[in-house]
Motif scaffolding. Structure first.
Motif, PDB file in Angstrom:
ATOM      1  N   ASP A 125      41.070  52.621  73.983  1.00  0.00           N
ATOM      2  CA  ASP A 125      40.732  51.545  73.048  1.00  0.00           C
ATOM      3  C   ASP A 125      40.685  52.055  71.612  1.00  0.00           C
ATOM      4  OD1 ASP A 125      40.619  49.684  75.058  1.00  0.00           O
ATOM      5  OD2 ASP A 125      38.439  49.763  75.296  1.00  0.00           O
ATOM      6  N   GLU A 126      40.133  53.246  71.421  1.00  0.00           N
ATOM      7  CA  GLU A 126      40.103  53.838  70.081  1.00  0.00           C
ATOM      8  C   GLU A 126      41.511  54.194  69.622  1.00  0.00           C
ATOM      9  OE1 GLU A 126      35.742  56.048  70.145  1.00  0.00           O
ATOM     10  OE2 GLU A 126      37.464  56.971  71.159  1.00  0.00           O
ATOM     11  N   HIS A 129      43.324  51.114  68.334  1.00  0.00           N
ATOM     12  CA  HIS A 129      42.600  50.344  67.316  1.00  0.00           C
ATOM     13  C   HIS A 129      43.024  50.798  65.924  1.00  0.00           C
ATOM     14  CE1 HIS A 129      39.371  48.085  65.444  1.00  0.00           C
ATOM     15  NE2 HIS A 129      39.008  49.165  64.786  1.00  0.00           N
ATOM     16  N   ALA A 213      48.353  46.172  76.097  1.00  0.00           N
ATOM     17  CA  ALA A 213      47.635  46.061  74.827  1.00  0.00           C
ATOM     18  C   ALA A 213      48.460  45.364  73.745  1.00  0.00           C
ATOM     19  CB  ALA A 213      47.222  47.453  74.344  1.00  0.00           C
TER      20      ALA A 213
END
Length: 313
Positions: A125-126, A129, A213
């Motif tokens: 997720d990081e 992002h 994603a």
């Protein structure tokens, strides 16, 4: 920060650091493993060597276990003093002889300063992002790039042109060099300690996660397209202001054909006749420069690119 649970090794020495004079000292063994051996210590710390890299490590926000000076390397203490002499810094400052330092260093002419640093831990997720200053995630995936110098150079180039994250993965039987090895860290000029990096990912799993994603995958290609295959685009024919991941393959073989076919877009840099391909790091620089050009223009819409400076289509 010092490693929890190792009181004997984590307390900051009072006054002048004790001179470590035994080759079998545990601290020196860890530095030798991390620098000359190029491997993480048992606690997962990697070695950085040289005043510039140590400075970058101290600025990166990564956990630092210790900083080591040789006798002659003490001359660099003043440059680093503002970063290592603060009361809140809990790691010890160590000192050893020039001879012992040369025995653990990875460089031919060591500067006499090194540190043990824990690379930042990054979740997927990081990784995907985008930072508040970026219009969208701009990622690079190294698949089978075996030369640590190339790995470091690509990471340095990507960071310089605004990449928001990087991943390393094996491609077939070709693994990607460790981005935190001493040679790769030197080639990256410390960029590997600042970028969010997913190291040692499974390429197939990573590509599946990127698709879920909503990140578009761009395969850098060294092959001519076959009949019926999607056309290859030049870097300036791609919209770099959307979430994208550039896939960079092995120095000689490039990306596996199934990876190229499965990517959303295949990229090829137009070159003069007679030149087959560019070095992996050089190709990444060309592509990321175009990405930065587009993204900077989007961030400053009042600045228009003149027709005469746009690349030909």
């Amino acid at each position: 920060m010092a490693t929890p649970g190792k009181t004997a090794r984590s307390a900051r020495p009072v006054g002048e650091p004790t001179l470590l004079t035994s080759r079998d000292n545990r601290w020196l063994k860890d530095f030798r493993v991390a620098l000359r051996g190029g491997l993480p210590t048992e606690d997962g710390f990697v070695g950085v060597e040289g005043v510039r890299l140590v400075e970058e490590a101290l600025r990166s926000g990564c956990r630092v276990q210790a900083v080591l000076f040789s006798e002659s390397g003490e001359r660099h203490h003043e440059r680093l003093a503002s970063l290592i002499d603060r009361r809140e810094m809990a790691f010890p400052i160590l000192r050893t002889t020039d001879r012992l330092f040369e025995g653990l260093a990875d460089t031919e002419h060591p500067q006499g300063v090194a540190a043990l640093v824990h690379p930042r831990e990054t979740s997927f997720d990081e990784f995907v992002h985008a930072s508040p200053t970026a219009c969208a995630p701009l990622l690079v995936v190294l698949a089978g790039v075996q030369d640590p110098g190339n790995v470091g150079t690509i990471l340095r180039t990507a960071a310089a042109f605004g990449a928001t994250g990087a991943a390393t993965a094996a491609s077939g039987i070709s693994g990607t060099a460790n981005p935190f090895s001493p040679k790769a860290l030197r080639a990256s000029a410390g960029a590997a300690l600042h970028l969010p990096i997913l190291a040692g990912m499974s390429l197939s799993i990573l590509l599946a996660q990127l698709k879920v994603a909503g990140v578009r995958t761009l395969a850098s290609s060294v092959h001519e397209p076959r009949d019926g295959e999607q056309p290859q685009l030049a870097p300036w024919e791609v919209d770099w202001c959307q979430p994208v991941a550039l896939l960079v393959g092995n120095e000689g073989a490039g990306l596996p054909e199934e990876v190229e076919r499965g990517a959303d877009t295949r990229l090829r840099i137009p070159m003069a006749s007679g030149i087959e391909s560019l070095n992996a790091a050089a190709a990444a620089a060309v592509v990321f420069y175009e990405a930065a050009r587009q993204r900077n223009a989007a961030a400053a819409p009042g600045i228009q690119t003149s027709a005469t400076t746009r690349p030909p289509k």
